[in-house]
Design a protein around this motif. Structure first.
Motif, PDB file in Angstrom:
ATOM      1  N   GLN A 109      52.009  39.954  35.142  1.00 43.38           N
ATOM      2  CA  GLN A 109      52.070  39.025  36.271  1.00 43.38           C
ATOM      3  C   GLN A 109      50.888  38.073  36.225  1.00 43.38           C
ATOM      4  OE1 GLN A 109      51.290  40.707  40.166  1.00 43.38           O
ATOM      5  NE2 GLN A 109      52.548  39.154  41.206  1.00 43.38           N
ATOM      6  N   LEU A 110      49.701  38.598  35.969  1.00 38.99           N
ATOM      7  CA  LEU A 110      48.493  37.774  35.885  1.00 38.99           C
ATOM      8  C   LEU A 110      48.616  36.739  34.771  1.00 38.99           C
ATOM      9  CD1 LEU A 110      45.496  37.245  36.685  1.00 38.99           C
ATOM     10  CD2 LEU A 110      44.881  38.979  34.984  1.00 38.99           C
ATOM     11  N   GLU A 111      49.131  37.145  33.628  1.00 40.52           N
ATOM     12  CA  GLU A 111      49.288  36.221  32.503  1.00 40.52           C
ATOM     13  C   GLU A 111      50.198  35.053  32.871  1.00 40.52           C
ATOM     14  OE1 GLU A 111      51.017  36.248  27.889  1.00 40.52           O
ATOM     15  OE2 GLU A 111      51.046  38.070  29.105  1.00 40.52           O
ATOM     16  N   HIS A 112      51.331  35.345  33.475  1.00 44.49           N
ATOM     17  CA  HIS A 112      52.260  34.278  33.860  1.00 44.49           C
ATOM     18  C   HIS A 112      51.674  33.404  34.959  1.00 44.49           C
ATOM     19  CE1 HIS A 112      55.585  35.401  31.320  1.00 44.49           C
ATOM     20  NE2 HIS A 112      55.577  36.639  31.773  1.00 44.49           N
ATOM     21  N   LEU A 113      50.961  34.012  35.900  1.00 40.53           N
ATOM     22  CA  LEU A 113      50.355  33.259  36.990  1.00 40.53           C
ATOM     23  C   LEU A 113      49.343  32.250  36.451  1.00 40.53           C
ATOM     24  CD1 LEU A 113      49.015  34.947  40.246  1.00 40.53           C
ATOM     25  CD2 LEU A 113      47.848  33.041  39.187  1.00 40.53           C
TER      26      LEU A 113
ATOM     27  N   VAL B 182      37.774  27.827  58.482  1.00 45.12           N
ATOM     28  CA  VAL B 182      38.265  27.271  57.226  1.00 45.12           C
ATOM     29  C   VAL B 182      37.137  26.497  56.551  1.00 45.12           C
ATOM     30  CG1 VAL B 182      39.884  25.608  56.222  1.00 45.12           C
ATOM     31  CG2 VAL B 182      40.639  27.169  58.034  1.00 45.12           C
ATOM     32  N   ARG B 183      37.031  26.645  55.226  1.00 46.57           N
ATOM     33  CA  ARG B 183      35.990  25.950  54.467  1.00 46.57           C
ATOM     34  C   ARG B 183      36.462  25.722  53.037  1.00 46.57           C
ATOM     35  NH1 ARG B 183      33.838  29.391  50.855  1.00 46.57           N
ATOM     36  NH2 ARG B 183      33.443  31.597  51.334  1.00 46.57           N
ATOM     37  N   GLU B 184      35.619  25.060  52.262  1.00 44.69           N
ATOM     38  CA  GLU B 184      35.921  24.820  50.853  1.00 44.69           C
ATOM     39  C   GLU B 184      35.800  26.127  50.060  1.00 44.69           C
ATOM     40  OE1 GLU B 184      33.301  22.567  47.744  1.00 44.69           O
ATOM     41  OE2 GLU B 184      34.567  21.044  48.728  1.00 44.69           O
ATOM     42  N   ILE B 185      36.694  26.297  49.079  1.00 49.38           N
ATOM     43  CA  ILE B 185      36.674  27.491  48.224  1.00 49.38           C
ATOM     44  C   ILE B 185      36.171  27.080  46.848  1.00 49.38           C
ATOM     45  CG2 ILE B 185      38.010  29.425  47.308  1.00 49.38           C
ATOM     46  CD1 ILE B 185      40.130  28.837  49.444  1.00 49.38           C
ATOM     47  N   ALA B 186      35.187  27.796  46.337  1.00 49.14           N
ATOM     48  CA  ALA B 186      34.622  27.479  45.027  1.00 49.14           C
ATOM     49  C   ALA B 186      35.505  28.026  43.913  1.00 49.14           C
ATOM     50  CB  ALA B 186      33.221  28.053  44.906  1.00 49.14           C
ATOM     51  N   ALA B 187      35.430  27.421  42.749  1.00 55.91           N
ATOM     52  CA  ALA B 187      36.121  27.955  41.577  1.00 55.91           C
ATOM     53  C   ALA B 187      35.604  29.361  41.285  1.00 55.91           C
ATOM     54  CB  ALA B 187      35.882  27.040  40.374  1.00 55.91           C
ATOM     55  N   GLY B 188      36.513  30.276  41.028  1.00 54.56           N
ATOM     56  CA  GLY B 188      36.122  31.646  40.748  1.00 54.56           C
ATOM     57  C   GLY B 188      35.780  32.468  41.977  1.00 54.56           C
ATOM     58  N   GLU B 189      36.086  31.948  43.161  1.00 50.13           N
ATOM     59  CA  GLU B 189      35.771  32.640  44.410  1.00 50.13           C
ATOM     60  C   GLU B 189      37.056  33.132  45.081  1.00 50.13           C
ATOM     61  OE1 GLU B 189      33.415  31.865  48.659  1.00 50.13           O
ATOM     62  OE2 GLU B 189      34.254  30.170  47.549  1.00 50.13           O
ATOM     63  N   VAL B 190      36.967  34.299  45.700  1.00 50.60           N
ATOM     64  CA  VAL B 190      38.049  34.834  46.533  1.00 50.60           C
ATOM     65  C   VAL B 190      37.605  34.796  47.985  1.00 50.60           C
ATOM     66  CG1 VAL B 190      39.444  36.852  47.119  1.00 50.60           C
ATOM     67  CG2 VAL B 190      38.897  36.382  44.736  1.00 50.60           C
TER      68      VAL B 190
ATOM     69  N   LEU C 155      43.027  43.422  44.110  1.00 46.05           N
ATOM     70  CA  LEU C 155      42.824  43.527  42.660  1.00 46.05           C
ATOM     71  C   LEU C 155      43.355  42.292  41.959  1.00 46.05           C
ATOM     72  CD1 LEU C 155      42.115  44.984  40.031  1.00 46.05           C
ATOM     73  CD2 LEU C 155      44.316  46.196  40.208  1.00 46.05           C
ATOM     74  N   LEU C 156      44.573  41.864  42.289  1.00 44.93           N
ATOM     75  CA  LEU C 156      45.146  40.670  41.675  1.00 44.93           C
ATOM     76  C   LEU C 156      44.293  39.451  42.002  1.00 44.93           C
ATOM     77  CD1 LEU C 156      47.414  39.259  40.117  1.00 44.93           C
ATOM     78  CD2 LEU C 156      48.675  39.077  42.277  1.00 44.93           C
TER      79      LEU C 156
ATOM     80  N   ALA D 245      39.232  34.575  36.231  1.00 46.19           N
ATOM     81  CA  ALA D 245      39.678  33.560  35.271  1.00 46.19           C
ATOM     82  C   ALA D 245      39.205  32.160  35.650  1.00 46.19           C
ATOM     83  CB  ALA D 245      41.202  33.591  35.160  1.00 46.19           C
ATOM     84  N   GLY D 246      38.468  32.049  36.765  1.00 45.60           N
ATOM     85  CA  GLY D 246      37.864  30.775  37.141  1.00 45.60           C
ATOM     86  C   GLY D 246      38.586  29.976  38.194  1.00 45.60           C
TER      87      GLY D 246
END
Length: 317
Positions: free
Chosen positions: A291-295, A140-148, A99-100, A107-108
């Motif tokens: 926690q999300l806000e501070h992160l 291992v590979r490149e991670i896109a913005a907004g991707e988990v 979830l986190l 958030a991108g």
């Protein structure tokens, strides 16, 4: 080579053992990860360190050795990869690390969750991600913005996975369990999210982040997971290039219940709850929201020397 001379130093018991310096620790741990020592030596190392405990210099050395032998993730953008280790899994509460992770990605930011099961009886993040349609990577590979992405430990560092599995034979945690919560398997900027179960670990982890000059968010997590316990307001400490600042003070008390949180900890129930929160059908627990806000604030501050990592209203003396 052999590690018997190191075991002689660290294996003298809680009072007689001598700590290793960073270079010695890196040499010792490197030999263990490379598999160049015997099973008997590995067992002796694990038990000696369990009794003695790890110093921050030793942890830094273990991490140095791990970094030299690890595959690294990257991202195309300039934003840091948010790294969430997930090794404890669900015990009495659902595992909410997915979830986190998905909230951070929304958030991108690129998000890397890595993990390995330590006990077959526990439900891990991997199982929840699979129910959410996110399969574990095989390389291992490149991670896109907004991707988990979820990476099993063995594709990052096979030797580290082997050492983690010693727990299944010996029955006790070993330095590998500390390393996976502190390591940075990224080629560029990264924000490590770390958690501890006992206050003594908080001190050694904070000292290690300072030694490494790491950017990190440290708190007491949910049953050893990095996500905040939804029933409590925990202390949050931020690190930017090793410099620490308190982001949130611990508040007393524990909520009797969390709206919508399932009583069952199985992967299907946890995935359903995760979807409901992401879709807005259930409220996001306040502790995780903070926690999300501070992160996110800490992540956005990493590229600037003059960007504050605390809102003015929450700065501490």
């Amino acid at each position: 080579m052999a590690i018997s001379h190191y075991i002689k130093e660290i294996g003298r018991g809680a009072r007689g053992a001598r700590p290793l310096d960073r270079a010695q620790a890196a040499d010792l741990f490197g030999q263990v990860l490379d598999g160049s020592v015997t099973d008997l030596e590995i067992g002796a190392f694990c038990l000696a360190m369990r009794i003695k405990g790890e110093t921050s210099a030793e942890l830094a050395g273990f991490l140095d050795a791990t970094a030299e032998r690890s595959q690294r993730f990257s991202t195309a953008g300039e934003q840091p990869i948010v790294v969430l280790p997930s090794y404890n899994g669900a015990r009495r509460m659902p595992v909410l690390t997915p979830l986190l992770a998905l909230l951070v990605a929304r958030a991108g930011l690129p998000v890397l969750v890595h993990g390995s099961p330590s006990e077959d009886a526990r439900i891990g993040a991997r199982e929840v991600f699979e129910r959410l349609g996110i399969q574990a990577l095989t390389q291992v590979r490149e991670i896109a913005a907004g991707e988990v992405v979820f990476a099993p430990t063995e594709i990052i560092c096979p030797g580290l996975k082997r050492l983690l599995d010693v727990r299944r034979v010996v029955g006790l945690r070993n330095p590998a369990h500390s390393v996976v919560k502190l390591m940075n398997p990224c080629a560029g900027p990264a924000l490590l999210v770390a958690s501890y179960t006992h206050p003594a670990y908080a001190e050694s982890m904070a000292e290690t982040f300072a030694l490494l000059g790491a950017s990190a968010l440290l708190s007491r997590g949910l049953e050893g997971e990095v996500v905040a316990d939804p029933r409590r307001t925990a202390e949050l400490t931020g690190f930017r290039r090793g410099a620490a600042v308190q982001l949130q003070a611990q508040a007393p008390g524990t909520a009797a219940e969390v709206p919508g949180l399932p009583a069952d900890i199985d992967a299907d129930s946890t995935a359903a709850y995760t979807r409901a929160v992401l879709d807005g059908r259930l409220p996001l627990p306040e502790a995780i929201a903070r926690q999300l806000e501070h992160l996110l604030l800490l992540a956005r501050s990493m590229g600037s020397d003059d960007h504050p990592i605390l809102p003015a209203a929450t700065e501490t003396a």
